[in-house]
Design a protein around this motif. Structure first.
Motif, PDB file in Angstrom:
ATOM      1  N   VAL A  64       0.846  -1.354   0.190  1.00 21.95           N
ATOM      2  CA  VAL A  64      -0.028   0.178  -0.296  1.00 21.95           C
ATOM      3  C   VAL A  64       0.724   1.526   0.003  1.00 21.95           C
ATOM      4  O   VAL A  64       0.416   2.539  -0.846  1.00 21.95           O
ATOM      5  N   ALA A 105      -4.255   6.267   2.016  1.00 19.54           N
ATOM      6  CA  ALA A 105      -3.177   4.594   1.744  1.00 19.54           C
ATOM      7  C   ALA A 105      -2.812   4.900   2.777  1.00 19.54           C
ATOM      8  O   ALA A 105      -1.859   3.816   3.380  1.00 19.54           O
ATOM      9  N   VAL A 108      -5.306   2.764   5.892  1.00 15.94           N
ATOM     10  CA  VAL A 108      -5.138   1.376   5.681  1.00 15.94           C
ATOM     11  C   VAL A 108      -3.777   0.930   5.929  1.00 15.94           C
ATOM     12  O   VAL A 108      -3.588  -0.126   6.808  1.00 15.94           O
ATOM     13  N   ALA A 109      -2.689   1.786   5.508  1.00 14.01           N
ATOM     14  CA  ALA A 109      -1.149   0.512   5.523  1.00 14.01           C
ATOM     15  C   ALA A 109      -1.271   0.845   7.086  1.00 14.01           C
ATOM     16  O   ALA A 109      -0.431   0.100   8.173  1.00 14.01           O
TER      17      ALA A 109
END
Length: 119
Positions: A64, A105, A108-109
């Motif tokens: 990601v 991003a 999410v990571a």
């Protein structure tokens, strides 16, 4: 004499804005490029460091970050063009494409890393 600056899609429109605004737009583009490098470096470091995390989730988080780092300069370039064109046409500046994309991003990571840490 014709204007030979690149990209023509920007420079053939409107009038020349104050140079300070053009330089600020360029600095923003460069800041996003540095952010892209940091995302790529973070993704590579996460994968290569010997962290005791669940391997599949660690790999997913790394991916990601690296993909976000690859996409960021392209979106930064599009943002630079959109902002420069708006300044030349004396229209409102467009909303950022990058801030939400990078924010999502990194979130999410981060979630993947937290889950990988707990497993």
């Amino acid at each position: 004499m014709s204007d030979r600056r690149f990209p023509q899609t920007v420079y053939r429109h409107g009038t020349e804005p104050d140079a300070r605004f053009t330089f600020a737009n360029e600095r923003t583009f460069l800041a996003w490029t540095r952010t892209a490098l940091a995302l790529i470096a973070g993704g590579v470091a996460l994968e290569l460091l010997g962290l005791d995390l669940q391997p599949d989730l660690k790999f997913a988080a790394s991916l990601v970050l690296i993909i976000a780092g690859i996409i960021t300069p392209a979106l930064a370039w599009i943002g630079w063009i959109r902002s420069e064109k708006a300044m030349r046409l004396n229209t409102p500046l467009p909303a950022s494409l990058l801030a939400p994309a990078v924010g999502i991003a990194v979130t999410v990571a981060g979630i993947l890393i937290v889950i990988a840490t707990l497993l």
